[in-house]
Design a protein around this motif. Structure first.
Motif, PDB file in Angstrom:
ATOM      1  N   UNK A  83       0.855  -1.193   0.000  1.00  0.00           N
ATOM      2  CA  UNK A  83       0.000   0.000   0.000  1.00  0.00           C
ATOM      3  C   UNK A  83       0.893   1.246   0.000  1.00  0.00           C
ATOM      4  N   UNK A  84       1.925   1.229   0.833  1.00  0.00           N
ATOM      5  CA  UNK A  84       2.895   2.328   0.826  1.00  0.00           C
ATOM      6  C   UNK A  84       3.545   2.448  -0.551  1.00  0.00           C
ATOM      7  N   UNK A  86       2.520   1.607  -3.387  1.00  0.00           N
ATOM      8  CA  UNK A  86       1.601   2.128  -4.400  1.00  0.00           C
ATOM      9  C   UNK A  86       1.540   3.655  -4.327  1.00  0.00           C
ATOM     10  N   UNK A  87       1.450   4.186  -3.116  1.00  0.00           N
ATOM     11  CA  UNK A  87       1.393   5.641  -2.967  1.00  0.00           C
ATOM     12  C   UNK A  87       2.634   6.317  -3.534  1.00  0.00           C
ATOM     13  N   UNK A  88       3.781   5.733  -3.255  1.00  0.00           N
ATOM     14  CA  UNK A  88       5.035   6.343  -3.732  1.00  0.00           C
ATOM     15  C   UNK A  88       5.131   6.259  -5.256  1.00  0.00           C
ATOM     16  N   UNK A  90       2.832   5.867  -7.529  1.00  0.00           N
ATOM     17  CA  UNK A  90       1.860   6.630  -8.314  1.00  0.00           C
ATOM     18  C   UNK A  90       2.204   8.114  -8.300  1.00  0.00           C
ATOM     19  N   UNK A  91       2.772   8.572  -7.186  1.00  0.00           N
ATOM     20  CA  UNK A  91       3.109  10.000  -7.131  1.00  0.00           C
ATOM     21  C   UNK A  91       4.461  10.300  -7.782  1.00  0.00           C
ATOM     22  N   UNK A  92       5.423   9.402  -7.581  1.00  0.00           N
ATOM     23  CA  UNK A  92       6.762   9.623  -8.158  1.00  0.00           C
ATOM     24  C   UNK A  92       7.185   8.359  -8.908  1.00  0.00           C
ATOM     25  N   UNK A  95      10.808   6.837  -8.957  1.00  0.00           N
ATOM     26  CA  UNK A  95      11.516   6.367  -7.762  1.00  0.00           C
ATOM     27  C   UNK A  95      11.509   4.838  -7.732  1.00  0.00           C
ATOM     28  N   UNK A 266       1.257   0.082 -13.626  1.00  0.00           N
ATOM     29  CA  UNK A 266       0.134   0.803 -13.021  1.00  0.00           C
ATOM     30  C   UNK A 266       0.438   2.290 -12.888  1.00  0.00           C
ATOM     31  N   UNK A 267      -0.507   3.119 -13.329  1.00  0.00           N
ATOM     32  CA  UNK A 267      -0.327   4.576 -13.273  1.00  0.00           C
ATOM     33  C   UNK A 267      -1.463   5.267 -12.508  1.00  0.00           C
ATOM     34  N   UNK A 269      -5.912   4.546 -11.083  1.00  0.00           N
ATOM     35  CA  UNK A 269      -7.102   3.784 -11.446  1.00  0.00           C
ATOM     36  C   UNK A 269      -7.789   4.293 -12.697  1.00  0.00           C
TER      37      UNK A 269
END
Ligand SMILES: Cc1ncc(C[n+]2csc(CCOP(=O)(O)OP(=O)(O)O)c2C)c(N)n1
Ligand code: SF4
Ligand SMILES: [Mg+2]
Lengths: 285, 381
Positions: A83-84, A86-88, A90-92, A95, A266-267, A269
């Motif tokens: 989950x962490x 995915x957040x990273x 999708x935003x960057x 990385x 994945x970019x 939803x």
């Protein structure tokens, strides 16, 4: 020799570690150290810049691995590593993110995140150290504990069939999936390299020894060597297994690379391009 | 006004949930993750449509856990991130909020309260949003009472999250979330936007959890930019190293609770209606402010000097405002849509300085002004 001296004997991989954290907290003979070593060899071989990477650990012995490696790190929550990640991502998206998860972290509490990250082809490397039990909590049964094993919560033997997490990963859509073992450091390093180089969800399951708990309870011995040999004797190269009968491969872990394909990563939803919507924003209100 | 416009300046007739979407986007939100749940769905749906069009990311997580951890990590990677859920979903998010508190990740959580598994109006989770996460922590919780405030408070929630590097909850409830009202969105230049302070130090000099004062807020360094920080939920020292010495606990917990608690008079603003000459003061937050104001008018028509103290932010608890109030009125009546939760806090602060009463119910609808008026009349008698 004092502990810090013991660890600064010119090992070329030390430069990648948080040396002030040493000595590490793994038990003597634990497989986690070998995983650190193989991972850092892969980093060195690929020339990766750890300063631009993020290492993620959940909770558990395995989860401590990224804490010892000199990169940004998220740590301390059980089962939410992906989950962490995915957040990273999708935003960057640029990385590089690598997750170290125990078998319990990855497949028990985090099992749902695992299949969904695979389905989405999240561009993350997911290293699962399968030591066949919940080690940090004292050796309880886990989703990949072999059938019949005695653990702290299966005193009469486990009556829960284990997962084959590589098959699960392939079925769910992971685009790089491999299994290896700590007693084959060259192969471990190669698979980790391939995983780190892969664009997409790359999964490496590492069969590893926890002599302190799994060794003592399931095999009746805390000897690291005995456990390493037990793991070895229960593996078969995937290529050799193709020519073997089902009886010969029964109860054996296939070792090797199971899938390595390219698919879109994945970019988010739903991804917007100006032509996707003609409402001019009216409906957005 | 197009889908690609960040701020939809103008007058709208908009639903509460969509006002939260527009407030977030106006405040600079560029990452949203959420899991479907009624009556918060319009926040996700609005975000799905609007956020990608303004260059952000929308992500529907496989559950609330995934959503809350995804936004915390995105925040550490530099995003202004939000999720939205309703009571049962908030249950699942508790540990993620605990993590965001511990690593000081600015995030915004919209919680549209609903009755246990059913979509009825309630304020029964006013303690849940304050206390749910494990560990020592303070929470900032803003409670809008109109669609306009839903927009304004969502903007403010982002600004407070950035300023204090902590999770901020916008607590709404079913009736307000699904109501449509007039909303005026100001020009972008008139909307204050706060961004977290980023460190000017080099990685060698940077201490990720060091603040310049006892209750200060550390400067931020984004993931993947060479600062090599450990963001652990475990107790950690100023360097971020996991540390189990009492002095490290002491400094960390004092600071992360103190940075909110010691700034409570700035954060927890109140609005006073008719309190100058009031004999009976109603204390209310969120949509209960609406019938409370009507009840005040009705009481005044009957010659009862009633007033209303509206709490913009029920948490951190506006201790001083309630204490002052208790010294200046004959009675304080707490109005809330639950069986009586926040009233306990109010009465603690009143501390016997005046009489107290409660207008509390949890029947799936807000109070009517008459119901509140009858409590006012009882108190006066
Ligand atoms: C939410 C939550 N549940 C349970 C725990 C307790 N816990 C700590 S480590 C662990 C399991 C570790 O097993 P595994 O993931 O296989 O890692 P290992 O220690 O074997 O490497 C558990 C259950 C926790 N920290 N948080
Ligand atoms: S308990 Fe097991 S897995 Fe954990 S450090 Fe010791 S040997 Fe390794
Ligand atoms: Mg394990």
């Amino acid at each position: 020799m004092s502990a810090p001296e013991l660890y600064t004997n010119g090992n070329p991989l030390l430069k990648y570690m948080r040396q002030d954290k040493l000595p590490h907290f793994f038990c003597p003979g634990c497989g986690c150290g070998q995983v650190v070593s193989a991972f850092l060899r892969a980093v060195e071989a690929l020339g990766l810049d750890l300063g631009s990477m993020v290492g993620i650990g959940g909770v558990g012995c395995t989860a401590r691995i990224p804490v010892y490696i000199n990169m940004d790190c998220l740590h301390g929550v059980h089962g939410r590593t992906l989950a962490w990640a995915t957040g990273i991502k999708l935003h960057k998206p640029d990385t590089k993110v690598v997750v170290f998860a125990g078998d319990g972290d990855a497949l028990s509490i985090g099992g749902n995140h695992f299949i969904h990250a695979a389905r989405r082809n999240l561009d993350v490397t997911f290293v699962v150290v399968n030591n066949f039990n919940f080690a940090m909590t004292g050796g309880q049964v886990a989703p990949m504990t072999p059938d019949g094993s005695v653990t702290m919560t299966t005193p009469y033997g486990s009556s829960e069939p284990p997962f084959d997490m590589c098959k699960l990963a392939v079925t769910a859509g992971a685009t790089y999936v491999a299994r290896t073992l700590t007693s084959n450091p060259a192969q471990m390093t190669t698979f980790l390299k391939n995983a780190l180089n892969h664009k997409g969800f790359s999964v490496v399951e590492i069969l590893s020894q926890c002599p302190t708990h799994f060794g003592r309870y399931a095999l009746g011995s805390g000897s690291p060597k005995g456990l390493v040999e037990w793991i070895k004797s229960h593996t078969v190269p995937a290529s050799a297994a193709e020519k073997m009968s089902p009886e010969e491969t029964a109860g054996k872990y296939l070792v090797g690379e199971f899938v390595n394909v390219e698919k879109p990563v994945f970019r988010g939803s739903t991804v917007y391009t100006p032509s996707t919507c003609g409402c001019g924003g009216k409906e957005a209100k | 006004m197009g889908l690609e416009d960040r701020v939809l300046t103008g007058v709208h007739f908009m639903q509460g949930n969509y006002a939260a979407v527009e407030g977030a986007i106006a405040a600079g939100c560029d990452f949203f993750a959420g899991y479907p749940i009624t009556p918060a769905n319009e926040v996700s749906e609005g975000m799905a449509r609007r956020l990608p069009a303004v260059g952000g990311v929308f992500f529907q997580g496989e559950d609330e856990l995934c959503s809350i951890y995804a936004i915390s990590a995105a925040s550490l990677a530099g995003a202004k991130a939000m999720t939205a859920t309703a009571s049962a979903g908030y249950d699942y998010m508790q540990e993620g909020i605990e993590y965001a508190v511990a690593v000081e990740a600015p995030i915004v959580v919209v919680d549209v309260m609903r009755c246990r598994g059913e979509n009825f109006a309630t304020q029964s989770d006013i303690m849940q949003v304050r206390w749910a996460a494990a560990g020592d922590h303070e929470m900032i919780v803003l409670a809008p009472s109109t669609v306009q405030e839903t927009f304004d408070f969502t903007v403010r929630a982002f600004n407070l999250a950035e300023e204090y590097r902590t999770p901020v909850v916008v607590v709404s409830e079913m009736s307000l979330a699904l109501m449509r009202e007039r909303l005026e969105i100001p020009a972008a230049s008139a909307i204050p936007v706060v961004n977290r302070k980023r460190t000017a130090k080099s990685p060698a000099d940077y201490l990720p959890f060091h603040a310049d004062s006892e209750y200060g807020v550390p400067d931020f360094a984004e993931l993947g930019t060479g600062y090599r920080v450990i963001h652990s939920i475990n107790p950690h020292d100023e360097r971020g190293d996991i540390e189990w010495e009492p002095h490290a606990f002491d400094r960390l917990y004092k600071r992360i609770t103190g940075k909110v608690r010691e700034n409570r008079t700035k954060i927890s603003t109140v609005q006073r209606f008719g309190l100058d000459d009031a004999d009976i003061a109603l204390v209310a937050f969120g949509s209960e402010v609406r019938p409370a104001l009507d009840a005040m008018e009705m009481a005044r028509e009957k010659g009862i000097r009633a007033g209303v103290m509206k709490l913009d932010a029920p948490w951190p608890f506006p201790e001083e405002a309630i204490r002052d109030l208790a010294s200046n009125v004959g009675a304080v009546v707490t109005v809330e849509m639950n069986m009586g939760k926040y009233a306990g806090e109010v009465e603690r602060a009143v501390c016997g300085k005046c009489r107290t009463a409660r207008a509390t119910k949890n029947l799936g609808t807000p109070h009517t002004p008459d119901e509140i008026l009858s409590v006012i009349e009882e108190v006066r008698a």
